[in-house]
Motif scaffolding. Structure first.
Motif, PDB file in Angstrom:
ATOM      1  N   THR A 158      -1.517  -3.044  -4.069  1.00 49.26           N
ATOM      2  CA  THR A 158      -1.159  -4.143  -4.956  1.00 49.26           C
ATOM      3  C   THR A 158      -0.952  -5.395  -4.119  1.00 49.26           C
ATOM      4  OG1 THR A 158      -0.022  -2.624  -6.470  1.00 49.26           O
ATOM      5  CG2 THR A 158       0.439  -4.976  -6.708  1.00 49.26           C
ATOM      6  N   GLU A 190       0.835  -1.198   0.000  1.00 51.00           N
ATOM      7  CA  GLU A 190       0.000   0.000   0.000  1.00 51.00           C
ATOM      8  C   GLU A 190       0.872   1.251   0.000  1.00 51.00           C
ATOM      9  OE1 GLU A 190      -3.874   1.946   2.301  1.00 51.00           O
ATOM     10  OE2 GLU A 190      -2.814   0.215   3.165  1.00 51.00           O
ATOM     11  N   GLU A 238      -2.524   3.582  -3.486  1.00 49.96           N
ATOM     12  CA  GLU A 238      -2.379   2.427  -4.361  1.00 49.96           C
ATOM     13  C   GLU A 238      -2.265   1.160  -3.521  1.00 49.96           C
ATOM     14  OE1 GLU A 238       0.954   2.847  -6.973  1.00 49.96           O
ATOM     15  OE2 GLU A 238       0.515   4.933  -7.430  1.00 49.96           O
ATOM     16  N   THR A 257      -4.778  -5.461  -8.050  1.00 47.73           N
ATOM     17  CA  THR A 257      -4.229  -4.126  -7.874  1.00 47.73           C
ATOM     18  C   THR A 257      -5.282  -3.081  -8.159  1.00 47.73           C
ATOM     19  OG1 THR A 257      -2.489  -2.584  -8.583  1.00 47.73           O
ATOM     20  CG2 THR A 257      -3.409  -4.043 -10.259  1.00 47.73           C
ATOM     21  N   THR A 258      -5.129  -1.928  -7.514  1.00 51.82           N
ATOM     22  CA  THR A 258      -6.021  -0.795  -7.775  1.00 51.82           C
ATOM     23  C   THR A 258      -5.524   0.024  -8.959  1.00 51.82           C
ATOM     24  OG1 THR A 258      -4.770   0.605  -6.237  1.00 51.82           O
ATOM     25  CG2 THR A 258      -6.651  -0.615  -5.352  1.00 51.82           C
TER      26      THR A 258
END
Length: 457
Positions: free
Chosen positions: A306, A215, A304, A263-264
């Motif tokens: 992942t 993160e 973010e 993932t974002t």
């Protein structure tokens, strides 16, 4: 007219040169092939660049070759560890993962194996590296030689995971060592600068395969400083970055998870670096306006997340080249040093745009490890590869040293043998082992000869 067999041999030689950056032995005798590191800051024109295809070929090479021999990996070190006018040896053809033991969770890995080529075969064998750096282009032997590290307050550098080593010494002899067999050699060889011999195999301690939740969160610089130590203790892996002239930075944490891979969406760090350069070019004349623009933009960047297999989540692709200085400071002094570094940077070096990287590393007992008996906060500063790094690094290095820092062996610094002798209690012990393994200095280029023998000739 070319003979078909000769043509095929020539094509094979060119293929080797393209893939490994080396020439076969016969071609190397006829023509020199220049070498330079990733950033271009270190260069040389050796007589030979060779990638032996077997252990026996390597031993014969060392035993029969005259002059200096230096191992060369991926060229991701910035310090002058590699350059020589004599012989460069790549172990790129002596790589791979083998002999994975499910009971001990240990595996044998070729010294020339790139870190990025270890993850999948190790996972297939039911294992995973305990930790990794954020660049996986380096070879394993090169990573160990320079005490390459990832981040994590409870995790040591790569060398702390080593359980045994196989080395070709200056006479071409094969030497095995571990904590019980030749323990002093083992202690020295875990971080050796490539000065003891050529590390051909590494026995690594691993763990069972694991997944990480990564993160990234943007926040103000002061907030990062207030939370850094507690976040380092709370998360498996923690680091943070500060963007100069922005008042903002971001934290980057990894934690174990069973969540599914996903993932974002991720920002491209290479595009980000070039955008920072563009803003520097436009607004270097006004730090105030630059801070306003950068700070306003950074505050809008979303978090973010992942989730992936450990070895995939650690590494970042670095395509924007730079030169780097990194010092490892006692953890208790690190954040105070960082404040002074940021203040000095922003008052004296408006040309800088690369973020400052800050990582945590657990102390160890390895003789030439920069983390010897020192839990550390590592601070890395960078300059774009086409720009002169010397004034910037010269300004900051006294601050690193004032707070008791030790430089990363693979990064730029101005220290000499006398300085390192003061920083490393076992410097003389290492020098004795080195002299025994290589009494005539066959693995010492001018830089290393100056460190260990006090001479450049």
């Amino acid at each position: 007219m070319l003979n078909r067999r000769n043509l095929i041999a020539a094509m094979g030689g060119l293929a080797l040169a393209s893939r490994y950056g080396v020439l076969p032995a016969m071609a190397a005798e006829k023509r020199r092939l220049p070498w330079r590191n990733w950033s271009g800051s270190q260069q040389c024109l050796p007589q030979s660049r060779i990638a032996p295809a077997s252990l026996a070929e390597l031993q014969e090479l060392v035993a029969s070759t005259e002059g200096i021999i230096r191992p060369v990996g991926a060229g991701h070190s910035f310090s002058p560890l590699v350059p020589t006018d004599d012989t460069l040896v790549s172990l790129s053809r002596l790589g791979g993962v083998s002999d994975a033991d499910s009971a001990t969770l240990q595996a044998t890995i070729g010294g020339g194996t790139r870190l990025g080529d270890i993850g999948q075969p190790l996972q297939d064998a039911g294992q995973a590296l305990i930790n990794m750096p954020d660049i996986d282009e380096q070879t394993l032997a090169g990573s160990l030689a320079t005490a390459t590290h990832g981040t994590g307050a409870g995790l040591g550098c790569m060398s702390t995971f080593v359980k045994g080593l196989q080395i070709v010494n200056a006479r071409g002899e094969l030497v095995d060592c571990d904590a019980r067999n030749k323990p002093e050699l083992f202690q020295a060889a875990k971080v050796s600068l490539g000065s003891l011999g050529l590390i051909t195999q590494v026995r690594m301690q691993s763990v069972e395969p694991y997944r990480l939740r990564r993160e990234t969160v943007w926040m103000e610089f002061e907030e990062m400083l207030e939370n850094a130590d507690s976040m380092a203790d709370q998360h498996r892996n923690f680091e943070f970055y500060y963007v100069p002239f922005s008042g903002m930075g971001f934290t980057d944490v990894h934690d174990l998870t069973d969540e599914p891979v996903g993932t974002t969406g991720k920002n491209d760090p290479n595009e980000g670096a070039m955008e920072l350069k563009m803003l520097r070019d436009w607004l270097e004349w006004s730090p105030t306006l630059r801070r306003l623009v950068l700070g306003s933009y950074a505050s809008t960047i979303p978090d973010e997340i992942t989730i992936g297999n450990s070895w995939k989540n650690y590494a970042n692709e670095r395509n924007v080249r730079f030169n780097e200085m990194e010092y490892h400071l006692p953890r208790e002094a690190g954040l105070k040093a960082l404040r002074e570094i940021v203040a000095t940077l922003e008052s004296s070096h408006h040309e800088v745009f690369f973020p400052i990287e800050v990582r945590y590393v657990k102390g160890d007992d390895i003789w030439l490890s920069p983390f010897y008996q020192q839990d550390s906060l590592s601070i890395a500063v960078h300059r774009y590869f086409e720009e002169d790094y010397k004034p910037y690094f010269k300004t900051l290095e006294p601050i690193f040293r004032k707070y008791g820092g030790r430089p990363h062996w693979g990064k730029l610094n101005s220290l000499g043998g006398a300085d390192f002798k003061e920083l490393y209690p076992h410097w003389n012990d290492f020098a004795e082992v080195r002299a025994h393994m290589d009494p005539t200095g066959r693995f010492l280029n001018p830089y290393l000869r100056d460190l260990f023998m006090g001479e450049t000739g």
